[in-house]
Design a protein around this motif. Structure first.
Motif, PDB file in Angstrom:
ATOM      1  N   ARG A  64       1.036  -0.990   0.077  1.00  0.00           N
ATOM      2  CA  ARG A  64       0.018   0.031   0.060  1.00  0.00           C
ATOM      3  C   ARG A  64       1.175   1.689  -0.244  1.00  0.00           C
ATOM      4  N   PHE A  65       1.571   1.027   1.004  1.00  0.00           N
ATOM      5  CA  PHE A  65       3.000   2.151   1.063  1.00  0.00           C
ATOM      6  C   PHE A  65       3.495   3.183  -0.597  1.00  0.00           C
ATOM      7  N   ARG A  66       3.550   1.432  -1.657  1.00  0.00           N
ATOM      8  CA  ARG A  66       4.275   1.926  -2.985  1.00  0.00           C
ATOM      9  C   ARG A  66       3.166   2.001  -3.864  1.00  0.00           C
ATOM     10  N   GLU A  67       1.964   2.081  -3.631  1.00  0.00           N
ATOM     11  CA  GLU A  67       1.399   2.302  -4.852  1.00  0.00           C
ATOM     12  C   GLU A  67       0.451   3.643  -4.083  1.00  0.00           C
ATOM     13  N   ASN A  68       0.594   4.488  -2.953  1.00  0.00           N
ATOM     14  CA  ASN A  68       0.878   5.856  -2.673  1.00  0.00           C
ATOM     15  C   ASN A  68       1.702   6.137  -3.108  1.00  0.00           C
ATOM     16  N   LEU A  69       2.921   5.908  -3.199  1.00  0.00           N
ATOM     17  CA  LEU A  69       4.317   6.801  -3.354  1.00  0.00           C
ATOM     18  C   LEU A  69       3.913   6.960  -4.688  1.00  0.00           C
ATOM     19  N   ASN A  70       3.545   5.724  -5.427  1.00  0.00           N
ATOM     20  CA  ASN A  70       3.517   5.798  -6.918  1.00  0.00           C
ATOM     21  C   ASN A  70       2.212   7.118  -8.060  1.00  0.00           C
ATOM     22  N   ALA A  71       1.745   6.952  -7.011  1.00  0.00           N
ATOM     23  CA  ALA A  71       0.043   7.462  -6.979  1.00  0.00           C
ATOM     24  C   ALA A  71       0.578   8.980  -6.718  1.00  0.00           C
ATOM     25  N   ALA A  72       0.934   9.281  -6.375  1.00  0.00           N
ATOM     26  CA  ALA A  72       1.260  10.990  -5.672  1.00  0.00           C
ATOM     27  C   ALA A  72       3.007  11.614  -6.614  1.00  0.00           C
ATOM     28  N   LEU A  73       3.450  11.028  -6.504  1.00  0.00           N
ATOM     29  CA  LEU A  73       4.755  11.050  -7.057  1.00  0.00           C
ATOM     30  C   LEU A  73       4.931  11.909  -9.186  1.00  0.00           C
ATOM     31  N   PRO A  74       4.167  12.021  -9.681  1.00  0.00           N
ATOM     32  CA  PRO A  74       4.219  13.050  -9.969  1.00  0.00           C
ATOM     33  C   PRO A  74       3.692  14.452  -9.967  1.00  0.00           C
ATOM     34  N   SER A  75       2.513  14.160  -9.246  1.00  0.00           N
ATOM     35  CA  SER A  75       2.598  15.801  -7.811  1.00  0.00           C
ATOM     36  C   SER A  75       3.676  16.411  -7.416  1.00  0.00           C
ATOM     37  N   ALA A  76       4.309  15.808  -6.816  1.00  0.00           N
ATOM     38  CA  ALA A  76       5.249  16.345  -6.071  1.00  0.00           C
ATOM     39  C   ALA A  76       6.763  16.716  -7.642  1.00  0.00           C
ATOM     40  N   LEU A  77       6.724  15.668  -8.483  1.00  0.00           N
ATOM     41  CA  LEU A  77       7.537  16.434  -9.534  1.00  0.00           C
ATOM     42  C   LEU A  77       7.331  17.854 -10.084  1.00  0.00           C
ATOM     43  N   GLU A  78       5.662  17.612 -10.096  1.00  0.00           N
ATOM     44  CA  GLU A  78       5.220  18.786 -10.758  1.00  0.00           C
ATOM     45  C   GLU A  78       5.616  20.197  -9.846  1.00  0.00           C
ATOM     46  N   THR A  79       5.200  19.882  -8.915  1.00  0.00           N
ATOM     47  CA  THR A  79       4.991  20.758  -7.921  1.00  0.00           C
ATOM     48  C   THR A  79       7.393  21.238  -7.568  1.00  0.00           C
ATOM     49  N   VAL A  80       8.009  20.549  -7.943  1.00  0.00           N
ATOM     50  CA  VAL A  80       9.382  20.910  -7.480  1.00  0.00           C
ATOM     51  C   VAL A  80       9.920  21.538  -9.101  1.00  0.00           C
ATOM     52  N   MET A  81       9.237  21.394 -10.231  1.00  0.00           N
ATOM     53  CA  MET A  81       9.932  21.670 -11.430  1.00  0.00           C
ATOM     54  C   MET A  81       9.451  23.351 -11.274  1.00  0.00           C
ATOM     55  N   THR A  82       8.464  23.627 -10.537  1.00  0.00           N
ATOM     56  CA  THR A  82       8.218  25.142 -10.884  1.00  0.00           C
ATOM     57  C   THR A  82       9.716  25.903 -10.697  1.00  0.00           C
ATOM     58  N   ALA A  83      10.491  24.952  -9.813  1.00  0.00           N
ATOM     59  CA  ALA A  83      11.932  25.713  -9.298  1.00  0.00           C
ATOM     60  C   ALA A  83      12.694  25.874 -10.709  1.00  0.00           C
ATOM     61  N   GLN A  84      12.858  25.554 -11.632  1.00  0.00           N
ATOM     62  CA  GLN A  84      13.429  25.172 -13.392  1.00  0.00           C
ATOM     63  C   GLN A  84      14.939  24.220 -12.595  1.00  0.00           C
ATOM     64  N   PRO A  85      14.633  23.318 -11.654  1.00  0.00           N
ATOM     65  CA  PRO A  85      15.863  22.523 -11.146  1.00  0.00           C
ATOM     66  C   PRO A  85      16.535  21.905 -12.538  1.00  0.00           C
ATOM     67  N   ASP A  86      17.593  21.461 -12.416  1.00  0.00           N
ATOM     68  CA  ASP A  86      18.655  21.218 -13.231  1.00  0.00           C
ATOM     69  C   ASP A  86      18.663  19.831 -13.502  1.00  0.00           C
ATOM     70  N   TYR A  87      18.179  18.736 -12.460  1.00  0.00           N
ATOM     71  CA  TYR A  87      18.536  17.198 -12.190  1.00  0.00           C
ATOM     72  C   TYR A  87      17.221  17.235 -11.307  1.00  0.00           C
ATOM     73  N   VAL A  88      17.422  15.619 -11.128  1.00  0.00           N
ATOM     74  CA  VAL A  88      16.148  14.906 -10.162  1.00  0.00           C
ATOM     75  C   VAL A  88      16.899  14.119  -9.593  1.00  0.00           C
ATOM     76  N   VAL A  89      16.504  14.308  -8.481  1.00  0.00           N
ATOM     77  CA  VAL A  89      17.815  13.272  -7.397  1.00  0.00           C
ATOM     78  C   VAL A  89      16.907  12.271  -6.488  1.00  0.00           C
ATOM     79  N   MET A  90      16.556  11.029  -6.463  1.00  0.00           N
ATOM     80  CA  MET A  90      14.983  10.366  -6.128  1.00  0.00           C
ATOM     81  C   MET A  90      15.895  10.483  -4.247  1.00  0.00           C
ATOM     82  N   GLY A  91      14.937  11.395  -3.385  1.00  0.00           N
ATOM     83  CA  GLY A  91      15.720  11.001  -1.694  1.00  0.00           C
ATOM     84  C   GLY A  91      15.341   9.681  -1.020  1.00  0.00           C
TER      85      GLY A  91
END
Length: 255
Positions: A64-91
């Protein structure tokens, strides 16, 4: 808190890459450890994956944790992309080990498709770090349940490493991983060590293991790699940043 000791560090006026750092909302360790390892001309910009299913105390809960994480991942990426980053690091690392080498590659492809950027994952970084040391036989520490440990062993085995032993701390939830004590982490490392083990590595980014790993490395005289160090190292080197950061284990100061 003191800044990391660097050799070859850039000028304070030189602006380095902006890294999008993606972590589960439950994680309280990555930012603490990553900021300690940051060269002065780089920056971390956090996107938090909203986690509602925090329990990890069974295989079903882990699913269930994995399903939750994968469903919410695009939203987290969309938000941080507004900072115009150069590279993505998965913490975060559990999901990147899932499904072996192909599963990690699919995860990376998904992130690239969502962001248009290159990415460092925990699984890729861990494998490359072990290869940098020339390790063959390894001991592994995780905060996971057996279902997670099985995926980690399968991933490293597929890369060609012999996993001599793995010790999962079986943390009950995504938040409680950060509550594991330095003593428990140290004992877990020692439990998977042996005279024929080339290197020790820790998975699970919310397990705050950088200091323990660095201390044990000095004592044991062999590589002891915390995944947060491996991830920072891989991201920096992938971006042409060769700063040697000392005081947190040999990986960042040697390669």
């Amino acid at each position: 808190m003191t800044a990391p000791t660097l050799t070859g560090a850039g000028s304070p006026t030189r602006k380095g890459p902006k890294f999008a750092l993606i972590i589960p909302s439950t994680n309280t360790s990555v930012e603490r450890e990553f900021h300690r390892l940051r060269p002065q001309d780089c920056s971390w910009h956090t996107g938090r994956i909203m986690i509602n299913a925090v329990a990890l105390d069974s295989a079903d809960a882990f699913g269930r944790f994995r399903e939750n994480l994968n469903a919410a991942l695009p939203s987290a990426l969309e938000t941080v992309m507004t900072a115009q980053p150069d590279y993505v690091v998965m913490g975060m690392s559990a999901e990147t080990f899932w499904g072996g080498v192909a599963g990690n590659a699919e995860f990376e492809t998904r992130v690239r498709a969502l962001t248009g950027l290159e990415v460092t994952t925990g699984a890729t970084a861990a494998g490359r770090a072990l290869q940098a040391f020339g390790a063959k036989k390894i001991g592994v520490v995780t905060p996971y349940q057996p279902v997670g440990d099985e995926q980690v062993v399968a991933y490293f085995t597929e890369l060609g490493f012999e996993v001599a032993a793995i010790h999962g701390l079986k943390s009950a939830s995504a938040t409680s991983i950060a509550d594991e004590t330095p003593g428990a982490i140290r004992a877990a490392f020692l439990a998977v060590d042996g005279p024929d083990v080339d290197a020790l590595i820790q998975c699970g980014t919310n397990l705050e293991a950088v200091a323990v790993a660095a201390e044990l490395e000095r004592e044991l005289g062999k590589p002891v790699i915390a995944i947060n160090v491996a991830t920072v190292w891989h991201a920096l080197r992938a971006n042409g940043i060769d700063d040697r950061i000392v005081g947190h284990g040999s990986l960042l100061k040697r390669f």
